[in-house]
Scaffold this motif. Structure first.
Motif, PDB file in Angstrom:
ATOM      1  N   CYS A  56       0.798  -1.280   0.205  1.00 43.88           N
ATOM      2  CA  CYS A  56       0.056   0.006   0.037  1.00 43.88           C
ATOM      3  C   CYS A  56       0.926   1.236  -0.071  1.00 43.88           C
ATOM      4  O   CYS A  56       1.886   1.305   0.888  1.00 43.88           O
ATOM      5  N   TYR A  58       0.111   3.943   1.268  1.00 47.58           N
ATOM      6  CA  TYR A  58      -0.225   4.714   2.286  1.00 47.58           C
ATOM      7  C   TYR A  58       0.288   4.359   3.425  1.00 47.58           C
ATOM      8  O   TYR A  58       1.168   3.111   3.834  1.00 47.58           O
ATOM      9  N   ASN A  59       0.088   4.992   4.590  1.00 49.16           N
ATOM     10  CA  ASN A  59       0.944   4.705   6.077  1.00 49.16           C
ATOM     11  C   ASN A  59      -0.143   4.902   7.024  1.00 49.16           C
ATOM     12  O   ASN A  59       0.293   5.927   7.921  1.00 49.16           O
ATOM     13  N   CYS A  60      -1.299   4.674   7.172  1.00 50.93           N
ATOM     14  CA  CYS A  60      -2.309   4.665   8.226  1.00 50.93           C
ATOM     15  C   CYS A  60      -1.668   4.381   9.513  1.00 50.93           C
ATOM     16  O   CYS A  60      -1.691   3.039   9.572  1.00 50.93           O
ATOM     17  N   CYS A  63      -3.306   1.014  10.749  1.00 50.42           N
ATOM     18  CA  CYS A  63      -3.765   0.112   9.651  1.00 50.42           C
ATOM     19  C   CYS A  63      -3.466  -1.416  10.486  1.00 50.42           C
ATOM     20  O   CYS A  63      -2.291  -1.766  10.774  1.00 50.42           O
ATOM     21  N   ARG A  66      -0.492  -3.096   8.598  1.00 47.35           N
ATOM     22  CA  ARG A  66       0.721  -2.686   9.052  1.00 47.35           C
ATOM     23  C   ARG A  66       1.279  -3.401  10.185  1.00 47.35           C
ATOM     24  O   ARG A  66       2.315  -3.714  10.584  1.00 47.35           O
ATOM     25  N   GLY A 100      -3.811  -4.132   2.116  1.00 48.95           N
ATOM     26  CA  GLY A 100      -3.136  -3.421   1.260  1.00 48.95           C
ATOM     27  C   GLY A 100      -4.028  -2.776   0.270  1.00 48.95           C
ATOM     28  O   GLY A 100      -5.144  -2.481   0.585  1.00 48.95           O
ATOM     29  N   ALA A 130      -8.083   2.543  -1.275  1.00 53.38           N
ATOM     30  CA  ALA A 130      -7.899   4.229  -0.988  1.00 53.38           C
ATOM     31  C   ALA A 130      -7.903   5.017  -1.956  1.00 53.38           C
ATOM     32  O   ALA A 130      -7.585   6.204  -1.761  1.00 53.38           O
TER      33      ALA A 130
HETATM   34  S1  SF4 Z   1      -5.565   1.088   6.296  1.00 59.53           S
HETATM   35 FE1  SF4 Z   1      -5.735   0.846   4.193  1.00 59.53          FE
HETATM   36  S2  SF4 Z   1      -4.846   2.726   2.972  1.00 59.53           S
HETATM   37 FE2  SF4 Z   1      -4.063   2.847   5.103  1.00 59.53          FE
HETATM   38  S3  SF4 Z   1      -2.090   1.946   5.146  1.00 59.53           S
HETATM   39 FE3  SF4 Z   1      -3.651   0.464   5.623  1.00 59.53          FE
HETATM   40  S4  SF4 Z   1      -4.016  -0.637   3.680  1.00 59.53           S
HETATM   41 FE4  SF4 Z   1      -3.186   1.242   3.141  1.00 59.53          FE
END
Ligand code: SF4
Length: 274
Positions: A56, A58-60, A63, A66, A100, A130
């Motif tokens: 992905c 992005y870096n929430c 997550c 993650r 992802g 996203a």
């Molecule tokens: S919550 Fe979704 S958009 Fe945000 S880092 Fe995780 S997979 Fe990516």
């Protein structure tokens, strides 16, 4: 609570919800006797999540992928074989392609959607994104993630469900109504509780607020084996509030039953989020 309601009963505290979750699981384990090669499906239209990629852009910070990344290397061929295997046994499945970020691989999303159409009864196909690449519009229903860390252009995903995770202080009707009135091009809204695998209690005030607000029409309310959701209409718009209690799901003893199916990035088929 083993059936859908068209109202929300008064929820005194989270202990009540947890007891209902346990009761739902016991009911299903006692009554759902049909067997597949995976065990006993506890719901008719089982949810199947295809976690097609770990990747992905992005870096929430919240997550789950993650914090607890899926194991195994991405193998698109194996994902397809697993999806066919699952759909042969569950043609009425509700399938979600997720990650992802699935739109990193739009051709594979299209391929999975063709497999879904060929092997299922076509009940429901959703793609969680996203909004990295809108070439996936039209392949399935788009659940468009929006939050403080990703800001996709909702207008590029017409008819999508605007999906966002709300922290405890933002899970209230004032905020929900503000989001609903500020995004006219969204087709619907999905508000999810911010969840963590170790969190075992949640604020219940939103459920009582939804039931008591005279402007809101509750359509369905359900407490399942590890989830709670309500769908409702407000001001001509449709929305959903969902809590997925992963901690409860880890504690549940499913015996040979399963309440959802995960296809991992390497194609491995998991049950009950394992
Ligand atoms: S919550 Fe979704 S958009 Fe945000 S880092 Fe995780 S997979 Fe990516």
């Amino acid at each position: 609570m083993s059936r859908k309601l068209n109202f929300i009963p008064h929820i005194p505290n989270y202990k009540y919800i947890r007891e209902q979750m346990k009761a739902d699981l016991e009911y299903r384990l006692s009554n759902r006797l049909r067997k597949t090669s995976f065990g006993r499906p506890l719901y008719e239209r089982i949810n199947v999540q295809v976690i097609m990629t770990h990747e992905c852009p992005y870096n929430c910070p919240f997550c789950i992928e993650r914090k607890h990344p899926m194991k195994g290397n991405q193998n698109m061929f194996e994902q397809v074989l697993s999806l066919i295997h699952v759909l042969k046994e569950h043609p009425q499945a509700r399938v979600t392609i997720t990650g992802g970020e699935p739109s990193l691989y739009p051709r594979h999303v299209l391929h999975l959607s063709k497999v879904y159409r060929m092997w299922s009864d076509g009940v429901f196909l959703a793609i969680n994104t996203a909004g990295y690449d809108n070439s996936i519009v039209g392949i399935g229903h788009i659940n468009l993630s929006v939050n403080d860390y990703v800001h996709p252009d909702v207008e590029k995903f017409p008819g999508c469900t605007y999906q966002t995770v709300l922290t405890k202080d933002k899970m209230n009707l004032e905020n929900i109504k503000h989001i609903m009135s500020s995004n006219p091009s969204a087709g619907g809204f999905s508000f999810r509780f911010l969840c963590d695998l170790s969190q075992d209690t949640y604020d219940v005030s939103i459920w009582n607020a939804l039931q008591n607000d005279p402007e809101i029409t509750v359509k369905t309310f359900r407490i399942g084996d590890f989830f709670v959701y309500c769908t409702f209409d407000w001001n001509g718009r449709h929305a959903r509030v969902t809590l997925g209690d992963m901690c409860q799901q880890q504690k549940n003893d499913y015996h040979d039953g399963y309440s959802n199916i995960i296809i991992h990035p390497d194609g491995k088929i998991g049950l009950n989020w394992n």
